[in-house]
Design an enzyme around this catalytic site. Structure first.
Site, mmCIF file in Angstrom:
data_model
loop_
_atom_site.group_PDB
_atom_site.id
_atom_site.type_symbol
_atom_site.label_atom_id
_atom_site.label_comp_id
_atom_site.label_asym_id
_atom_site.label_seq_id
_atom_site.Cartn_x
_atom_site.Cartn_y
_atom_site.Cartn_z
ATOM 1 N N HIS A 1 0.821 -1.217 0.000
ATOM 2 C CA HIS A 1 0.000 0.000 0.000
ATOM 3 C C HIS A 1 0.854 1.266 0.000
ATOM 4 C CE1 HIS A 1 -3.452 -2.663 1.698
ATOM 5 N NE2 HIS A 1 -3.341 -2.748 0.381
ATOM 6 N N SER B 1 -6.536 -1.916 -0.640
ATOM 7 C CA SER B 1 -6.096 -1.132 -1.801
ATOM 8 C C SER B 1 -7.245 -0.387 -2.490
ATOM 9 C CB SER B 1 -5.353 -2.033 -2.792
ATOM 10 O OG SER B 1 -6.110 -3.166 -3.147
ATOM 11 N N GLU C 1 -13.038 -7.957 -8.754
ATOM 12 C CA GLU C 1 -13.014 -8.981 -7.687
ATOM 13 C C GLU C 1 -13.949 -10.110 -8.094
ATOM 14 O OE1 GLU C 1 -11.319 -9.692 -4.778
ATOM 15 O OE2 GLU C 1 -12.614 -11.439 -4.792
ATOM 16 N N ASP D 1 -13.053 -11.569 -13.735
ATOM 17 C CA ASP D 1 -11.657 -11.978 -13.627
ATOM 18 C C ASP D 1 -10.761 -10.752 -13.873
ATOM 19 O OD1 ASP D 1 -9.425 -14.085 -13.823
ATOM 20 O OD2 ASP D 1 -9.229 -12.960 -15.676
ATOM 21 N N ASP E 1 -2.433 -8.011 -7.414
ATOM 22 C CA ASP E 1 -2.215 -8.534 -6.055
ATOM 23 C C ASP E 1 -2.979 -9.850 -5.874
ATOM 24 O OD1 ASP E 1 -1.621 -8.673 -3.331
ATOM 25 O OD2 ASP E 1 -3.264 -7.342 -2.764
HETATM 26 C C1 SAM Z 1 -4.653 -10.501 -1.796
HETATM 27 S S1 SAM Z 1 -6.369 -10.272 -1.999
HETATM 28 C C2 SAM Z 1 -6.505 -8.608 -2.494
HETATM 29 C C3 SAM Z 1 -6.160 -7.578 -1.457
HETATM 30 C C4 SAM Z 1 -6.265 -6.153 -1.933
HETATM 31 N N1 SAM Z 1 -5.569 -5.959 -3.203
HETATM 32 C C5 SAM Z 1 -5.713 -5.188 -0.923
HETATM 33 O O1 SAM Z 1 -4.508 -4.881 -0.966
HETATM 34 O O2 SAM Z 1 -6.492 -4.711 -0.085
HETATM 35 C C6 SAM Z 1 -6.679 -11.140 -3.506
HETATM 36 C C7 SAM Z 1 -8.148 -11.095 -3.971
HETATM 37 O O3 SAM Z 1 -8.197 -11.562 -5.318
HETATM 38 C C8 SAM Z 1 -9.425 -12.250 -5.517
HETATM 39 N N2 SAM Z 1 -9.245 -13.048 -6.734
HETATM 40 C C9 SAM Z 1 -8.675 -14.272 -6.878
HETATM 41 N N3 SAM Z 1 -8.589 -14.612 -8.183
HETATM 42 C C10 SAM Z 1 -9.114 -13.558 -8.882
HETATM 43 C C11 SAM Z 1 -9.256 -13.269 -10.265
HETATM 44 N N4 SAM Z 1 -8.857 -14.155 -11.204
HETATM 45 N N5 SAM Z 1 -9.791 -12.096 -10.630
HETATM 46 C C12 SAM Z 1 -10.217 -11.192 -9.692
HETATM 47 N N6 SAM Z 1 -10.088 -11.394 -8.367
HETATM 48 C C13 SAM Z 1 -9.534 -12.562 -7.962
HETATM 49 C C14 SAM Z 1 -9.615 -13.015 -4.231
HETATM 50 O O4 SAM Z 1 -10.974 -13.340 -4.057
HETATM 51 C C15 SAM Z 1 -9.079 -12.001 -3.196
HETATM 52 O O5 SAM Z 1 -10.148 -11.234 -2.680
#
Ligand code: SAM
Length: 283
Positions: free
Chosen positions: A19, A97, A115, A142, A163
């Protein structure tokens, strides 16, 4: 099947470096009046209650934001990050984020949040709705497909945060392919990729971040990586630290991040260490 839930990790050392870096990128984009577009391919739930059952299970925030949230800090980027987090932390919440982007951007700047997890998406959608920030879009799709469909932005300025949860070993290669696909259409994209540093205990995933960084460097785009480790890389350490790889980084982000890491690393525990290394130098 998606099982990862970021609430278990909210505010930990990995969130801190990710972040801080992301806010540094947004701050640099704000130096020009021209609007920009931000993309968050794996957005998560948006904001986390540090008192709920998931966050309190391992209290990972104690390895991160709790270490310096009340400190008198010197570096401007660190000060900006704590100022942004302040109102959330005073409610015992931690901004993810999406909230950092929504709070830091100007009304004319555009935000796309992707998401896939249904419950996380519902939380994100409701939280971002409550913030009432213009030009903020939440997508249940996706992240890589969303990047293909929504880039390049008009005007052609902006940044992407990637991420993923890295639950499957194949996700490291997905990152490389996703970035290759973006660069085919949008070579100026500034991209921040977060990655875990995993000990031998991680089996097939051990070393996967390192080879992902090598592959990203081979793309030839200017890039550096910054890492923070909170424990020694012993065989059974698990995730002993993490890093961010920044492609097409804004001018002076390397120095700002290095200064911030030098300030916070001594507060992260006796075994903590940090580093910043250019992989392809910006000429
Ligand atoms: C590490 S977390 C994100 C944290 C966020 N970026 C933050 O810093 O606050 C990863 C997220 O990606 C989602 N996710 C997993 N595969 C995905 C995809 N192919 N496309 C979109 N989201 C996905 C998961 O459900 C999860 O909520």
């Amino acid at each position: 099947m998606l099982s990862y839930q970021h609430a278990f990790h909210a505010g930990n050392h990995a969130d801190v470096i990710k972040h801080l870096c992301w806010l540094g990128v947004i701050n640099a984009l704000k130096k020009k009046d021209k609007p920009f577009t931000l993309y968050d391919s794996h957005a998560g739930a948006g904001c986390y209650d540090l008192a709920d059952a998931m966050s309190t299970k391992n209290k990972e925030y104690e390895s991160g934001i709790s270490r310096f949230m009340d400190a008198d800090v010197r570096q401007p980027l660190l000060n900006d990050y704590l100022a942004l987090c302040h109102d959330f932390l005073s409610l015992n919440h931690y901004p993810g984020s999406p909230v950092i982007s929504a709070q830091a951007k100007r009304d004319s700047d555009v935000l796309h949040l992707m998401e896939l997890h249904p419950a996380e998406f519902n939380k994100l959608n409701s939280y971002i709705g409550k913030l009432r920030k213009p030009n903020s879009h939440v997508h249940k799709r996706d992240g890589y497909e969303g990047l293909r469909a929504l880039t390049p932005p008009k005007p052609n300025r902006g940044a992407i945060l990637i991420d993923p949860p890295y639950e499957k070993a194949s996700e490291y290669l997905d990152v490389v392919k996703g970035i290759q696909s973006v660069f085919k259409r949008w070579q100026q994209a500034q991209i921040v990729v977060w990655y875990p540093l995993l000990s031998e205990r991680a089996g097939a995933k051990h070393g996967a971040s390192e080879s992902m960084c090598d592959k990203l460097a081979e793309l030839g785009t200017p890039c550096f990586k910054a890492e923070i480790c909170v424990s020694q890389n012993t065989t059974d350490a698990g995730m002993y630290g993490s890093g961010v790889l920044v492609l097409n980084p804004p001018w002076q982000l390397d120095q700002q991040l290095s200064d911030v890491l030098n300030e916070i690393t001594p507060l992260m525990g006796e075994s903590a260490s940090s580093s910043l290394q250019w992989l392809n130098q910006d000429n």
